[in-house]
Every structure is written in structure tokens, then in C-alpha cells.
Design an enzyme around this catalytic site. Structure first.
Site: not given
Length: 255
Positions: A98, A120, A132-134, A210, A220
Site C-alpha cells: 500500500s 484492460l 469516444s466512438q460516440r 505502482l 499480463r
């Protein structure tokens, strides 16, 4: 419309404030101030957080009063670096992570597929601002010139890669034509986007601390079963953090 490759660039990170820098310049030993300049600023913040848990000194006093001990002495654990490096190693290996959440990194991520984006966003403690695709229009005649896309390497690894590549590109072209025709018929961009594929690329500003970045990388990175694109993203994020703060490299190697 064109095929694109992923690109990640660090655009910002946690640094000590001007007020704190002035306090250090006035009160800390000159050698301590020199030691933490630039690439050690993040370490100074981490040290402040770690020692706050265990020290009678106030957070604003820790680097001033304890900086010489931690930044001015070689590590006593037989490993590389200073006592600050040793302390951070101890904290990391004891899972008191932490304390490194106070170090944040901001990335520009360009050319990530919507497919990888969905993977992700399963990771917590990241912040995202996604193209945005909007509101951004992806018609052939719009400023974007159509949507960009990501082609998986496996398409080129098939027995007849030329035909596979042509098949993939035809699917992208068909999606673009469908989008354009829907727009021409009066369908708004926010609804025409429904025909855009998972391969459609997007741009992102992403911020993470971090601890979250190391957790993401551990899950990943290549060799852990991650799909190639998000593994590439993990590698590029790792490289950007290490370039900015070389002392973090060992922790990427240990996760």
C-alpha cells in the site's frame, strides 16, 4: 482507415512538490538533496510513506532527518543500491505494498484495439479516459479518415497468410462501408458505431499507481497466458516506468 501498431508513452508521473523541494533544500543535507534529484524523487516519496508507518518523525521531516541514512549509505542486505533500495525491497517482499500506491504514472496509449481495451478495464485501480466512438466520427470523409484497426499477428501466421490478410482487410473495409452508408442514411454516429469491429483502434490516457501497475504486469506479461496485444501493452508500460524510475526494474522482475 489503416492498420496501426500499439504505442505507449509516459506523459507524467508523481514528483515532489516545489514547496517540499524548497524545504529539503533549506533543511536537508546537500548530499541528500543531490541524491534524490530527478530519478530518486519517487523513491523519496515512497520512503516518506514507508517510514511514516514506523517513524516518530512527521512525514515532512522524514527525508530531512532520515535521508542521509537511507540515501547516503549502501544497502546492508548485500544487494544493489542504497539503504532506501533495501527498505523498499523489504517492504515489497513483505507485501506492505500500500505504501507504493502513492507513486502514480500517466500514460498515453495509442492504437489499442477495442478487444484489448475490454481486457484492460478488468484491472482495478487504473483510471481511463478513452477516445469516444460516440463523439469522434469515424466516417471515411470525417477528419479521422475512417477507423484504424489492429491486425493480430496470427493472421499472418496461417498456411496461406496472403489470403488470410486479404480476408481480414476485406472485413475491415466492409465495416467501414457499412458505417459510412448508415451515416449517409441519417443514422447518428453514436448508433452507426455498432457495426465497428473489435479490431477498431482507440486512444487512451491511463493512470495507475505502482502497486496496480506491478499487479497488472504480473498477470499480463508474456508467458502468463495473456493474449499477445495486452502482453505487448504490459511490456511497453514496464519499459516506460523503468526508463523514468530505473530503481523499479527489480520489482518487475520479481512479480
Amino acid at each position: 482507415m489503416s492498420e496501426v501498431n500499439l504505442n505507449v508513452m509516459l506523459i507524467g508521473k508523481t514528483q515532489i512538490s516545489q514547496k517540499f523541494a524548497e524545504k529539503l533544500a533549506a533543511e536537508a543535507k546537500r548530499e541528500v538533496v543531490e541524491d534524490i534529484a530527478e530519478e530518486k524523487e519517487a523513491q523519496a516519496i515512497a520512503l516518506t510513506a514507508i517510514r511514516t508507518c514506523y517513524s516518530a518523525n512527521k512525514p515532512t521531516e522524514i527525508v530531512v532527518k532520515e535521508g542521509d541514512k537511507y540515501f547516503g549509505r549502501s544497502a546492508t542486505d548485500g544487494e544493489v543500491g542504497t539503504e532506501a533500495d533495501r527498505l523498499i525491497r523489504h517492504i515489497m517482499r513483505s507485501k506492505h505494498t500500500s505504501t507504493i500506491e502513492h507513486l502514480t504514472y500517466n500514460f498515453a496509449v495509442e492504437g489499442l484495439s477495442r478487444s484489448a481495451l475490454s481486457q484492460l478495464t478488468r484491472h482495478r485501480f487504473f483510471s481511463f479516459s478513452v477516445q469516444s466512438q460516440r463523439y469522434v466520427k469515424f466516417g471515411s470523409d470525417d477528419r479521422t479518415g475512417g477507423f484504424d484497426y489492429v491486425m493480430p499477428p496470427s493472421v499472418l501466421g496461417t498456411p496461406n497468410s496472403f489470403l488470410s490478410k486479404q480476408l481480414f482487410k476485406r472485413a475491415m473495409k466492409n465495416a467501414q462501408e457499412s458505417y459510412d452508408k448508415l451515416r449517409e442514411r441519417g443514422v447518428p454516429a453514436e448508433d452507426a458505431r455498432f457495426v465497428l469491429p473489435n479490431a477498431a483502434a482507440c486512444n487512451i490516457v491511463m493512470t495507475g499507481n505502482l502497486r496496480a501497475i506491478l499487479d497488472f504486469y504480473s498477470k499480463r506479461k508474456k508467458g502468463r497466458g495473456a493474449q499477445w496485444e495486452i502482453a505487448d501493452l504490459a511490456d511497453q508500460i514496464r519499459a516506460e516506468v523503468i526508463e523514468a524510475d530505473p530503481w523499479t526494474e527489480q520489482f518487475f522482475e520479481e512479480v
